[in-house]
Scaffold this motif. Structure first.
Motif, PDB file in Angstrom:
ATOM      1  N   VAL A  87      93.125 -45.214 -56.621  1.00  0.00           N
ATOM      2  CA  VAL A  87      92.623 -46.326 -55.823  1.00  0.00           C
ATOM      3  C   VAL A  87      93.260 -47.625 -56.293  1.00  0.00           C
ATOM      4  O   VAL A  87      93.778 -47.709 -57.408  1.00  0.00           O
ATOM      5  CB  VAL A  87      91.082 -46.473 -55.921  1.00  0.00           C
ATOM      6  N   GLU A  88      93.176 -48.606 -55.431  1.00  0.00           N
ATOM      7  CA  GLU A  88      93.483 -49.991 -55.770  1.00  0.00           C
ATOM      8  C   GLU A  88      92.215 -50.775 -55.467  1.00  0.00           C
ATOM      9  O   GLU A  88      91.523 -50.485 -54.487  1.00  0.00           O
ATOM     10  CB  GLU A  88      94.621 -50.533 -54.901  1.00  0.00           C
ATOM     11  N   VAL A  89      91.916 -51.743 -56.298  1.00  0.00           N
ATOM     12  CA  VAL A  89      90.793 -52.630 -56.012  1.00  0.00           C
ATOM     13  C   VAL A  89      91.291 -54.062 -56.115  1.00  0.00           C
ATOM     14  O   VAL A  89      92.173 -54.362 -56.916  1.00  0.00           O
ATOM     15  CB  VAL A  89      89.583 -52.406 -56.957  1.00  0.00           C
ATOM     16  N   PHE A  90      90.753 -54.899 -55.269  1.00  0.00           N
ATOM     17  CA  PHE A  90      90.994 -56.335 -55.361  1.00  0.00           C
ATOM     18  C   PHE A  90      89.710 -56.903 -55.920  1.00  0.00           C
ATOM     19  O   PHE A  90      88.681 -56.933 -55.252  1.00  0.00           O
ATOM     20  CB  PHE A  90      91.330 -56.924 -53.991  1.00  0.00           C
ATOM     21  N   LEU A  91      89.770 -57.280 -57.184  1.00  0.00           N
ATOM     22  CA  LEU A  91      88.585 -57.600 -57.961  1.00  0.00           C
ATOM     23  C   LEU A  91      88.723 -58.996 -58.551  1.00  0.00           C
ATOM     24  O   LEU A  91      89.637 -59.239 -59.344  1.00  0.00           O
ATOM     25  CB  LEU A  91      88.452 -56.550 -59.071  1.00  0.00           C
ATOM     26  N   ARG A  92      87.853 -59.906 -58.135  1.00  0.00           N
ATOM     27  CA  ARG A  92      87.854 -61.284 -58.630  1.00  0.00           C
ATOM     28  C   ARG A  92      89.252 -61.896 -58.633  1.00  0.00           C
ATOM     29  O   ARG A  92      89.712 -62.451 -59.616  1.00  0.00           O
ATOM     30  CB  ARG A  92      87.211 -61.342 -60.009  1.00  0.00           C
ATOM     31  N   GLY A  93      89.937 -61.760 -57.495  1.00  0.00           N
ATOM     32  CA  GLY A  93      91.229 -62.403 -57.304  1.00  0.00           C
ATOM     33  C   GLY A  93      92.425 -61.651 -57.837  1.00  0.00           C
ATOM     34  O   GLY A  93      93.545 -62.139 -57.746  1.00  0.00           O
ATOM     35  N   SER A  94      92.227 -60.461 -58.396  1.00  0.00           N
ATOM     36  CA  SER A  94      93.340 -59.689 -58.954  1.00  0.00           C
ATOM     37  C   SER A  94      93.336 -58.264 -58.430  1.00  0.00           C
ATOM     38  O   SER A  94      92.281 -57.653 -58.263  1.00  0.00           O
ATOM     39  CB  SER A  94      93.234 -59.621 -60.486  1.00  0.00           C
ATOM     40  N   ALA A  95      94.536 -57.742 -58.230  1.00  0.00           N
ATOM     41  CA  ALA A  95      94.682 -56.340 -57.835  1.00  0.00           C
ATOM     42  C   ALA A  95      94.693 -55.477 -59.091  1.00  0.00           C
ATOM     43  O   ALA A  95      95.367 -55.807 -60.071  1.00  0.00           O
ATOM     44  CB  ALA A  95      95.964 -56.139 -57.042  1.00  0.00           C
ATOM     45  N   ARG A  96      93.906 -54.431 -59.066  1.00  0.00           N
ATOM     46  CA  ARG A  96      93.859 -53.472 -60.176  1.00  0.00           C
ATOM     47  C   ARG A  96      93.961 -52.071 -59.596  1.00  0.00           C
ATOM     48  O   ARG A  96      93.504 -51.824 -58.483  1.00  0.00           O
ATOM     49  CB  ARG A  96      92.538 -53.568 -60.948  1.00  0.00           C
ATOM     50  N   SER A  97      94.522 -51.163 -60.351  1.00  0.00           N
ATOM     51  CA  SER A  97      94.585 -49.770 -59.920  1.00  0.00           C
ATOM     52  C   SER A  97      93.718 -48.939 -60.857  1.00  0.00           C
ATOM     53  O   SER A  97      93.338 -49.372 -61.941  1.00  0.00           O
ATOM     54  CB  SER A  97      96.023 -49.266 -59.919  1.00  0.00           C
ATOM     55  N   GLY A  98      93.400 -47.754 -60.410  1.00  0.00           N
ATOM     56  CA  GLY A  98      92.585 -46.860 -61.214  1.00  0.00           C
ATOM     57  C   GLY A  98      92.404 -45.524 -60.531  1.00  0.00           C
ATOM     58  O   GLY A  98      93.078 -45.211 -59.547  1.00  0.00           O
ATOM     59  N   VAL A  99      91.480 -44.754 -61.059  1.00  0.00           N
ATOM     60  CA  VAL A  99      91.161 -43.439 -60.517  1.00  0.00           C
ATOM     61  C   VAL A  99      89.658 -43.382 -60.283  1.00  0.00           C
ATOM     62  O   VAL A  99      88.872 -43.692 -61.178  1.00  0.00           O
ATOM     63  CB  VAL A  99      91.595 -42.309 -61.489  1.00  0.00           C
ATOM     64  N   GLY A 100      89.288 -42.998 -59.065  1.00  0.00           N
ATOM     65  CA  GLY A 100      87.883 -42.863 -58.730  1.00  0.00           C
ATOM     66  C   GLY A 100      87.486 -41.405 -58.619  1.00  0.00           C
ATOM     67  O   GLY A 100      88.306 -40.558 -58.259  1.00  0.00           O
ATOM     68  N   HIS A 101      86.238 -41.134 -58.964  1.00  0.00           N
ATOM     69  CA  HIS A 101      85.714 -39.783 -58.792  1.00  0.00           C
ATOM     70  C   HIS A 101      84.228 -39.851 -58.462  1.00  0.00           C
ATOM     71  O   HIS A 101      83.539 -40.807 -58.810  1.00  0.00           O
ATOM     72  CB  HIS A 101      85.980 -38.908 -60.016  1.00  0.00           C
ATOM     73  N   LEU A 102      83.760 -38.830 -57.790  1.00  0.00           N
ATOM     74  CA  LEU A 102      82.379 -38.756 -57.343  1.00  0.00           C
ATOM     75  C   LEU A 102      81.482 -38.264 -58.468  1.00  0.00           C
ATOM     76  O   LEU A 102      81.822 -37.310 -59.172  1.00  0.00           O
ATOM     77  CB  LEU A 102      82.295 -37.793 -56.149  1.00  0.00           C
ATOM     78  N   VAL A 103      80.354 -38.929 -58.631  1.00  0.00           N
ATOM     79  CA  VAL A 103      79.347 -38.525 -59.615  1.00  0.00           C
ATOM     80  C   VAL A 103      78.090 -38.147 -58.838  1.00  0.00           C
ATOM     81  O   VAL A 103      77.431 -39.009 -58.264  1.00  0.00           O
ATOM     82  CB  VAL A 103      79.063 -39.660 -60.627  1.00  0.00           C
ATOM     83  N   ARG A 104      77.799 -36.891 -58.796  1.00  0.00           N
ATOM     84  CA  ARG A 104      76.644 -36.395 -58.044  1.00  0.00           C
ATOM     85  C   ARG A 104      75.413 -36.308 -58.941  1.00  0.00           C
ATOM     86  O   ARG A 104      75.508 -36.352 -60.163  1.00  0.00           O
ATOM     87  CB  ARG A 104      76.934 -35.004 -57.482  1.00  0.00           C
ATOM     88  N   THR A 105      74.262 -36.148 -58.296  1.00  0.00           N
ATOM     89  CA  THR A 105      73.021 -35.905 -59.024  1.00  0.00           C
ATOM     90  C   THR A 105      73.214 -34.652 -59.878  1.00  0.00           C
ATOM     91  O   THR A 105      73.769 -33.667 -59.429  1.00  0.00           O
ATOM     92  CB  THR A 105      71.855 -35.696 -58.032  1.00  0.00           C
TER      93      THR A 105
END
Length: 140
Positions: A87-105
Motif C-alpha cells: 500500500v501507499e498512504v498519504f499521511l500528514r502531508g507525506s507519502a509512505r509505503s508499507g504492507v497491509g494485512h487483515l486482522v480478524r477476530t
C-alpha cells in the motif's frame, strides 16, 4: 424484484464525500482539519489490478497504522488484505509505503490492534469488524 437505483444514491454520496475528503487531504491549510484522523490509502486491487484510492480513519502507533473497517458488509476494499498487500498512504502531508494485512477476530494481533484504535477513537466500537493493520516501511 429489485428496485432500480436503490443503492446508487447512497453510493454516489459516499463517492462524493470520499472525493471531497481526499481533496482536503491534499490542500494546504485545509489538510490540518483532517490529517490527524484521516489518511489516503492507495493500492492496486488484487483481482482487477485497478487502482483503489480512498480516505480511511486511522490510529497510529510508531510505524503501525490501524484501520477499522466499519460496516464491512457494504465494502469490498478490505478483502484485498486477506494476505499481506503493498500500500501507499498519504499521511500528514507525506507519502509512505508499507504492507497491509487483515486482522480478524481471534487473531493474536487483534487485541493490540483494537487497543491502538480504541485509544485513538474511544467512542467508536471495534466489535467484530475487520481491522487492516499497515506496517509502514522505514523512512530513509
Amino acid at each position: 424484484m429489485a428496485v432500480m437505483g436503490t443503492r446508487h444514491p447512497a453510493r454516489r454520496r459516499w463517492k462524493l464525500w470520499n472525493a471531497f475528503t481526499l481533496r482536503v487531504l491534499h490542500t494546504p491549510l485545509l489538510e490540518r482539519l483532517a490529517e490527524q484522523q484521516v489518511c489516503e490509502l492507495r493500492f492496486r486491487a488484487r483481482h482487477s489490478g485497478g487502482e483503489v484510492v480512498l480516505p480511511v480513519m486511522y490510529a497510529q502507533h510508531d510505524d503501525l497504522l490501524v484501520v477499522l473497517v466499519g460496516g464491512p458488509e457494504g465494502k469490498r476494499w478490505w478483502r484485498n488484505f486477506t494476505m499481506p498487500w503493498r500500500v501507499e498512504v498519504f499521511l500528514r502531508g507525506s507519502a509512505r509505503s508499507g504492507v497491509g494485512h487483515l486482522v480478524r477476530t481471534g487473531s493474536p494481533q487483534r487485541p493490540e490492534a483494537a487497543r491502538i484504535y480504541g485509544g485513538r477513537f474511544p467512542d467508536l466500537a471495534v466489535n467484530d469488524d475487520p481491522i487492516v493493520v499497515i506496517e509502514l516501511d522505514p523512512v530513509h
